[in-house]
Scaffold this motif. Structure first.
Motif: not given
Length: 259
Positions: A14, A16, A45
């Motif tokens: 993932r 971000d 992030s």
């Protein structure tokens, strides 16, 4: 991008944050997955392009039943960076993720910026402990390990007061592929980086849990002393310090990575 094809294998990742920001690569502990970092992602992030992945043998990433090594797990991380076209990244790894970070900083320090090694060790014995755990999980699966692991990972008062977090970690443990877990245990059993980490030249922060029975404070101090110039911080937590002290952990890492 939930799955990424890496050298013919599908890794769960993932990403971000702003793609123009400095990259921060996160590596999970034994028995967890990339969601262990959820409390830190909103803040990190803002400053970094945060890439996290399920380590080999964990979560939705491949879990082949063959011998693993810390070098193999480190090669996975490098291959993920290569596949994403990333030349260099900061690193934050906890427990097993910190062991992988030590190997990378020792052998591929040019691919890393600043390095956070949390609740980890350069060697984690005795071998008989790991052999017993491997035998248990191969015979009985993960369920028998969940409760004793939670008792090592969190202080009693945190287990009583943060039941939702503990339940999420319990689920991570219970759903970790048994053969992946067993083979990662073998990698940890066979690891000894006590001398090699003396060659690390990256800026390093060692995060220590003051009440961590898995990687006790003395282990963290020894590792910090072996790495030239390493900084260290001690948090009021057991083994998963990023979950037991999420704000303090996140702030310490942000401050260190931003220099």
């Amino acid at each position: 991008m939930p799955m990424l094809k890496v050298r013919g294998e599908d890794f769960h990742i993932r990403i971000d944050g702003d793609e123009r920001a400095p990259v921060l690569l996160l590596s999970n502990s034994l028995g967890t997955n990339l969601s262990m970092w959820d409390p830190q992602i909103p803040e990190w992030s803002k400053h970094f392009r945060v890439v996290r992945y399920d380590s080999r043998g964990h979560g939705l990433s491949p879990a082949p039943d063959k011998p693993y090594s810390i070098a193999m797990l480190a090669d996975d991380a490098l291959a993920i960076l290569d596949t994403l076209g990333i030349d260099k990244a900061h690193w934050c790894g906890l427990s097993k993720g910190g062991m992988v970070g030590q190997w990378l900083a020792t052998h591929h320090g040019d691919r890393l910026g600043r390095v956070v090694l949390a609740n980890t060790a350069a060697r984690m014995g005795p071998p008989e402990l790991w052999d017993g755990r491997i035998d248990t999980v191969r015979k009985h699966g993960m369920s028998v390990l969940v409760q004793p692991t939670l008792e090592r990972w969190f202080t009693p008062e945190f287990r009583d007061s943060a039941k939702e977090t503990v339940a999420k970690v319990s689920e991570m443990l219970a759903t970790t592929p048994p053969l992946g877990y067993a083979n990662c245990c073998g990698a940890i059993r066979d690891m000894d980086q006590r001398e090699t980490i003396r060659a690390v030249r990256n800026p390093v922060l060692v995060v220590i849990g003051a009440r961590d029975p898995a990687t006790p404070p003395a282990t963290g101090y020894e590792m910090a002393d072996a790495i030239p110039g390493a900084q260290r911080i001690e948090l009021a937590a057991a083994h998963l310090s990023n979950l037991e002290q999420p704000e303090a952990f996140g702030r310490a890492v942000t401050d260190f990575l931003k220099g």
